[in-house]
Design a protein around this motif. Structure first.
Motif, PDB file in Angstrom:
ATOM      1  N   GLY A 118      14.437 -82.730  -4.466  1.00  0.00           N
ATOM      2  CA  GLY A 118      13.692 -81.590  -3.952  1.00  0.00           C
ATOM      3  C   GLY A 118      12.761 -81.035  -5.015  1.00  0.00           C
ATOM      4  N   ILE A 119      11.559 -80.627  -4.637  1.00  0.00           N
ATOM      5  CA  ILE A 119      10.575 -80.101  -5.599  1.00  0.00           C
ATOM      6  C   ILE A 119       9.971 -78.815  -5.037  1.00  0.00           C
ATOM      7  CG2 ILE A 119       8.421 -80.519  -6.848  1.00  0.00           C
ATOM      8  CD1 ILE A 119       8.951 -83.484  -6.683  1.00  0.00           C
ATOM      9  N   TYR A 120      10.001 -77.752  -5.864  1.00  0.00           N
ATOM     10  CA  TYR A 120       9.343 -76.496  -5.540  1.00  0.00           C
ATOM     11  C   TYR A 120       8.316 -76.198  -6.636  1.00  0.00           C
ATOM     12  CZ  TYR A 120      12.928 -75.218  -2.083  1.00  0.00           C
ATOM     13  OH  TYR A 120      13.742 -75.191  -1.004  1.00  0.00           O
ATOM     14  N   GLY A 121       7.164 -75.679  -6.220  1.00  0.00           N
ATOM     15  CA  GLY A 121       6.188 -75.161  -7.163  1.00  0.00           C
ATOM     16  C   GLY A 121       6.049 -73.665  -6.977  1.00  0.00           C
ATOM     17  N   PHE A 122       5.935 -72.918  -8.077  1.00  0.00           N
ATOM     18  CA  PHE A 122       5.868 -71.458  -8.024  1.00  0.00           C
ATOM     19  C   PHE A 122       4.658 -70.954  -8.802  1.00  0.00           C
ATOM     20  CE2 PHE A 122      10.288 -72.778  -8.025  1.00  0.00           C
ATOM     21  CZ  PHE A 122      10.828 -72.101  -6.934  1.00  0.00           C
ATOM     22  N   ASP A 123       4.091 -69.845  -8.336  1.00  0.00           N
ATOM     23  CA  ASP A 123       3.088 -69.165  -9.150  1.00  0.00           C
ATOM     24  C   ASP A 123       3.816 -68.153 -10.044  1.00  0.00           C
ATOM     25  OD1 ASP A 123       3.706 -66.909  -7.621  1.00  0.00           O
ATOM     26  OD2 ASP A 123       1.942 -67.111  -6.328  1.00  0.00           O
ATOM     27  N   LEU A 124       3.070 -67.413 -10.855  1.00  0.00           N
ATOM     28  CA  LEU A 124       3.695 -66.501 -11.812  1.00  0.00           C
ATOM     29  C   LEU A 124       4.378 -65.305 -11.143  1.00  0.00           C
ATOM     30  CD1 LEU A 124       1.163 -66.424 -14.799  1.00  0.00           C
ATOM     31  CD2 LEU A 124       3.401 -67.542 -14.673  1.00  0.00           C
ATOM     32  N   SER A 125       4.104 -65.090  -9.879  1.00  0.00           N
ATOM     33  CA  SER A 125       4.785 -64.012  -9.157  1.00  0.00           C
ATOM     34  C   SER A 125       6.095 -64.485  -8.534  1.00  0.00           C
ATOM     35  CB  SER A 125       3.864 -63.468  -8.044  1.00  0.00           C
ATOM     36  OG  SER A 125       2.691 -62.906  -8.603  1.00  0.00           O
ATOM     37  N   GLY A 126       6.387 -65.774  -8.692  1.00  0.00           N
ATOM     38  CA  GLY A 126       7.621 -66.311  -8.132  1.00  0.00           C
ATOM     39  C   GLY A 126       7.476 -66.762  -6.698  1.00  0.00           C
ATOM     40  N   ASN A 127       6.250 -66.793  -6.183  1.00  0.00           N
ATOM     41  CA  ASN A 127       6.030 -67.220  -4.805  1.00  0.00           C
ATOM     42  C   ASN A 127       5.885 -68.737  -4.736  1.00  0.00           C
ATOM     43  OD1 ASN A 127       5.949 -64.526  -3.805  1.00  0.00           O
ATOM     44  ND2 ASN A 127       3.842 -64.357  -4.575  1.00  0.00           N
ATOM     45  N   ALA A 128       6.396 -69.339  -3.664  1.00  0.00           N
ATOM     46  CA  ALA A 128       6.323 -70.783  -3.486  1.00  0.00           C
ATOM     47  C   ALA A 128       4.893 -71.217  -3.169  1.00  0.00           C
ATOM     48  CB  ALA A 128       7.258 -71.226  -2.371  1.00  0.00           C
ATOM     49  N   VAL A 129       4.407 -72.225  -3.879  1.00  0.00           N
ATOM     50  CA  VAL A 129       3.078 -72.787  -3.613  1.00  0.00           C
ATOM     51  C   VAL A 129       3.170 -74.256  -3.198  1.00  0.00           C
ATOM     52  CG1 VAL A 129       1.914 -71.185  -5.159  1.00  0.00           C
ATOM     53  CG2 VAL A 129       2.757 -73.362  -6.056  1.00  0.00           C
ATOM     54  N   PHE A 130       4.364 -74.846  -3.336  1.00  0.00           N
ATOM     55  CA  PHE A 130       4.557 -76.246  -2.929  1.00  0.00           C
ATOM     56  C   PHE A 130       6.018 -76.469  -2.576  1.00  0.00           C
ATOM     57  CE2 PHE A 130       5.720 -80.660  -3.755  1.00  0.00           C
ATOM     58  CZ  PHE A 130       4.780 -81.329  -2.985  1.00  0.00           C
ATOM     59  N   VAL A 131       6.278 -77.145  -1.463  1.00  0.00           N
ATOM     60  CA  VAL A 131       7.631 -77.525  -1.050  1.00  0.00           C
ATOM     61  C   VAL A 131       7.561 -78.948  -0.515  1.00  0.00           C
ATOM     62  CG1 VAL A 131       9.566 -77.012   0.494  1.00  0.00           C
ATOM     63  CG2 VAL A 131       8.178 -75.133  -0.414  1.00  0.00           C
ATOM     64  N   ASN A 132       8.310 -79.887  -1.102  1.00  0.00           N
ATOM     65  CA  ASN A 132       8.231 -81.269  -0.630  1.00  0.00           C
ATOM     66  C   ASN A 132       9.251 -81.541   0.475  1.00  0.00           C
ATOM     67  OD1 ASN A 132      10.634 -81.554  -2.088  1.00  0.00           O
ATOM     68  ND2 ASN A 132      10.086 -83.568  -2.875  1.00  0.00           N
ATOM     69  N   GLY A 147       4.326 -69.043  -0.049  1.00  0.00           N
ATOM     70  CA  GLY A 147       3.863 -67.670  -0.248  1.00  0.00           C
ATOM     71  C   GLY A 147       4.977 -66.648  -0.361  1.00  0.00           C
ATOM     72  N   LYS A 148       6.233 -67.130  -0.318  1.00  0.00           N
ATOM     73  CA  LYS A 148       7.361 -66.207  -0.387  1.00  0.00           C
ATOM     74  C   LYS A 148       8.246 -66.539  -1.579  1.00  0.00           C
ATOM     75  CE  LYS A 148       7.298 -65.790   4.649  1.00  0.00           C
ATOM     76  NZ  LYS A 148       8.041 -66.032   5.912  1.00  0.00           N
ATOM     77  N   LYS A 149       9.113 -65.595  -1.925  1.00  0.00           N
ATOM     78  CA  LYS A 149      10.006 -65.767  -3.068  1.00  0.00           C
ATOM     79  C   LYS A 149      11.255 -66.540  -2.605  1.00  0.00           C
ATOM     80  CE  LYS A 149       8.445 -61.530  -5.329  1.00  0.00           C
ATOM     81  NZ  LYS A 149       7.586 -62.243  -6.277  1.00  0.00           N
ATOM     82  N   ILE A 150      11.328 -67.813  -2.985  1.00  0.00           N
ATOM     83  CA  ILE A 150      12.393 -68.689  -2.502  1.00  0.00           C
ATOM     84  C   ILE A 150      13.763 -68.202  -2.950  1.00  0.00           C
ATOM     85  CG2 ILE A 150      13.338 -71.030  -2.729  1.00  0.00           C
ATOM     86  CD1 ILE A 150      10.561 -72.119  -2.645  1.00  0.00           C
ATOM     87  N   HIS A 151      13.819 -67.563  -4.097  1.00  0.00           N
ATOM     88  CA  HIS A 151      15.114 -67.072  -4.613  1.00  0.00           C
ATOM     89  C   HIS A 151      15.829 -66.207  -3.578  1.00  0.00           C
ATOM     90  CE1 HIS A 151      17.979 -65.902  -7.766  1.00  0.00           C
ATOM     91  NE2 HIS A 151      17.947 -64.707  -7.209  1.00  0.00           N
ATOM     92  N   GLN A 152      15.073 -65.455  -2.815  1.00  0.00           N
ATOM     93  CA  GLN A 152      15.667 -64.560  -1.824  1.00  0.00           C
ATOM     94  C   GLN A 152      16.264 -65.323  -0.646  1.00  0.00           C
ATOM     95  OE1 GLN A 152      12.481 -61.945  -0.758  1.00  0.00           O
ATOM     96  NE2 GLN A 152      12.331 -60.997  -2.790  1.00  0.00           N
ATOM     97  N   TYR A 153      15.821 -66.586  -0.471  1.00  0.00           N
ATOM     98  CA  TYR A 153      16.266 -67.366   0.677  1.00  0.00           C
ATOM     99  C   TYR A 153      17.525 -68.188   0.375  1.00  0.00           C
ATOM    100  CZ  TYR A 153      12.001 -66.179   3.184  1.00  0.00           C
ATOM    101  OH  TYR A 153      11.015 -65.507   3.836  1.00  0.00           O
ATOM    102  N   HIS A 154      17.569 -68.859  -0.772  1.00  0.00           N
ATOM    103  CA  HIS A 154      18.728 -69.738  -0.987  1.00  0.00           C
ATOM    104  C   HIS A 154      19.255 -69.764  -2.427  1.00  0.00           C
ATOM    105  CE1 HIS A 154      16.347 -72.776  -3.050  1.00  0.00           C
ATOM    106  NE2 HIS A 154      15.500 -72.788  -2.048  1.00  0.00           N
ATOM    107  N   HIS A 155      18.864 -68.792  -3.226  1.00  0.00           N
ATOM    108  CA  HIS A 155      19.384 -68.764  -4.594  1.00  0.00           C
ATOM    109  C   HIS A 155      19.843 -67.348  -4.941  1.00  0.00           C
ATOM    110  CE1 HIS A 155      18.725 -70.474  -8.949  1.00  0.00           C
ATOM    111  NE2 HIS A 155      19.955 -70.638  -8.521  1.00  0.00           N
ATOM    112  N   HIS A 156      20.128 -66.571  -3.892  1.00  0.00           N
ATOM    113  CA  HIS A 156      20.349 -65.129  -4.051  1.00  0.00           C
ATOM    114  C   HIS A 156      21.763 -64.774  -4.477  1.00  0.00           C
ATOM    115  CE1 HIS A 156      22.334 -65.520  -0.173  1.00  0.00           C
ATOM    116  NE2 HIS A 156      21.260 -66.194   0.240  1.00  0.00           N
ATOM    117  N   SER A 157      22.717 -65.717  -4.354  1.00  0.00           N
ATOM    118  CA  SER A 157      24.094 -65.420  -4.744  1.00  0.00           C
ATOM    119  C   SER A 157      24.784 -66.679  -5.240  1.00  0.00           C
ATOM    120  CB  SER A 157      24.876 -64.812  -3.571  1.00  0.00           C
ATOM    121  OG  SER A 157      24.951 -65.723  -2.502  1.00  0.00           O
TER     122      SER A 157
END
Length: 472
Positions: free
Chosen positions: A19-33, A49-59
């Motif tokens: 799995g590959i995620y790309g993030f900008d400096l605000s932590g928003n996703a810019v690429f998802v493979n 465009g959203k913060k992936i941490h809130q979706y599946h890395h939050h706990s």
């Protein structure tokens, strides 16, 4: 085709299994493979465009909150440091989670930090396999404690079972390795055998095949260090007539020869990067093309690889593909060096002498207690291969049925001057010992020429003069 990849590098990123995620400096996703979508259940259009941490890395796995400011991926975006993370989980869209290992790497443009890339993989099955192995070994240790009074009987029985295999010993570290072999042999799982030169990695590979359901099929060995990069591809995959200069006929490669059997890739750390990518495809898709052919061929093989190198260090330095490393490292088995199992030396000597009696036509009865003590006092940098060489040399020189050590052991060639030998004989024994330590590899950084401090051409000339060959 190359221009197509250069124009759109996402084609390559979309094809990989991690799995590959790309993030900008605000932590928003810019690429998802696509691999990330399959593993998490979240579609790219739901995350971009959203913060992936809130979706599946939050706990954490136990439900404890995982604050974003502690997230190692986000930390990389702030300090620009590469991180490798284990022991965490990602949550899927359906509320379940999976064990994950990932790397977080900073992305720069014009020397300015612009974001980060996270590459992750699901390690749930690997953890289940490791836990099953730990449980099995714990059970073995429990039974060992319960049957301590019968220890000598159990050791004798086990050695009888393995005697014909060449794997003999009574040390705990050696028996742990045997249990690993017995656990994984019946499966088709890829095995990575680790250990120093001369420890018997090929012997372990052959016994993995012997104990498997493929035992009646072919066991094909490839020494990845024995071929140039240009010849290795032809050796592995075969070639068509006219594929290159000198290809005068069709030839099957080792993969075809190993179909329905086992392929042993020795010294896998020497495999060139180009060949690594093609090997990865065979492991993933079980298909390949011969050199000079566009016809895709299917194979059903079990792969066993071996190396004396640190593959993870090679991954980090860019000399070994990380995806191939994960494919090979499903079930690692470490073969212990002889210096860690010196209590096995008497049994090893007995086994090796039985082999020497057959090969040399001798009737040796064993090794003296004094000689055993000397052998156990030595650290064996060349491992079992060096022990075999020492015993063979003494068997040739000895006129008695019980072997003594005629020469003190010395690191490297285990030789000192002997007035009974002339200079050519001493040179011949020394070169033979170093060749054995180098697995008869003459050239290269691990070759005998480097260890002897002489040019390859000089060594080959001396070998011809002293009548040295692999049958010596």
């Amino acid at each position: 085709m190359i221009k197509q990849f250069l124009d759109d590098p996402s084609l390559l990123l979309n094809a990989v299994g991690e799995g590959i995620y790309g993030f900008d400096l605000s932590g928003n996703a810019v690429f998802v493979n696509p691999a990330a979508e399959r593993m998490t259940g979240w579609r790219a259009d739901e995350l971009l465009g959203k913060k992936i941490h809130q979706y599946h890395h939050h706990s954490h796995a136990d439900g404890r909150p995982y604050p974003a400011d502690e997230c190692q991926i986000y930390c990389t975006m702030f300090d620009g440091k590469h991180r490798q993370v284990k022991g965490e989980v990602f949550w899927r869209k359906d509320g379940s989670h999976f064990a994950v290992e990932y790397t977080s790497t900073p992305v720069y443009k014009d020397q300015q930090l612009i974001g980060a890339v996270a590459i992750f993989r699901d390690v749930s099955k690997q953890q289940q396999t490791e836990q099953a192995l730990r449980d099995a070994l714990a059970q073995v240790n429990l039974l060992s404690d319960q049957l301590q009074e019968q220890n000598n009987y159990l050791i004798a029985e086990l050695n009888e079972d393995w005697q014909e295999s060449g794997l003999v010993g009574k040390s705990h570290i050696f028996h742990t390795m045997l249990e690993q072999i017995k656990l994984v042999s019946p499966t088709d799982s890829t095995v990575l055998i680790l250990g120093e030169n001369g420890t018997g990695k090929e012997l372990v590979a052959r016994n993995l095949h012997r104990l498997s359901a493929r035992s009646k099929q072919s066991f094909i060995k490839v020494n990845c260090a024995a071929f140039t990069a240009s010849l290795l591809e032809s050796e592995l995959f075969g070639h068509e007539k006219g594929a290159f200069t000198g290809a005068n006929e069709h030839r099957k490669g080792r993969f075809e020869l190993a179909d329905n059997g086992t392929l042993f890739l020795d010294e896998i750390g020497e495999l060139p990067l180009e060949a690594q990518s093609k090997l990865l495809r065979v492991l993933q898709e079980h298909e390949f093309e011969r050199v000079g052919s566009s016809q895709t061929r299917k194979v059903n093989i079990r792969v066993i690889a071996a190396t004396n190198r640190d593959l993870w260090e090679m991954v980090q330095s860019g000399r070994f593909r990380i995806d191939l490393y994960y494919r090979l490292n499903i079930f690692p088995i470490t073969v212990p060096p002889l210096k860690q199992r010196k209590e096995d030396i008497p049994l090893l000597c007995s086994n090796l002498i039985a082999q020497l009696n057959k090969r040399l036509g001798k009737q040796l009865k064993g090794v003296s207690k004094k000689a055993i003590a000397q052998l156990q006092a030595y650290d064996w940098p060349g491992n079992i291969r060096e022990l075999q060489n020492v015993l063979e040399r003494e068997a040739i020189l000895s006129k008695q049925s019980v072997l003594q050590l005629s020469q003190p052991l010395r690191s490297g060639a285990a030789l000192i001057s002997n007035t009974a030998l002339n200079l050519d004989e001493v040179q011949r024994l020394h070169i033979l010992a170093v060749l054995a330590l180098s697995n008869w590899q003459i050239s290269g950084s691990q070759g005998a020429a480097v260890k002897l401090g002489m040019p390859e051409s000089t060594l080959r000339s001396k070998m011809r003069k002293l009548a040295i060959n692999k049958r010596s």
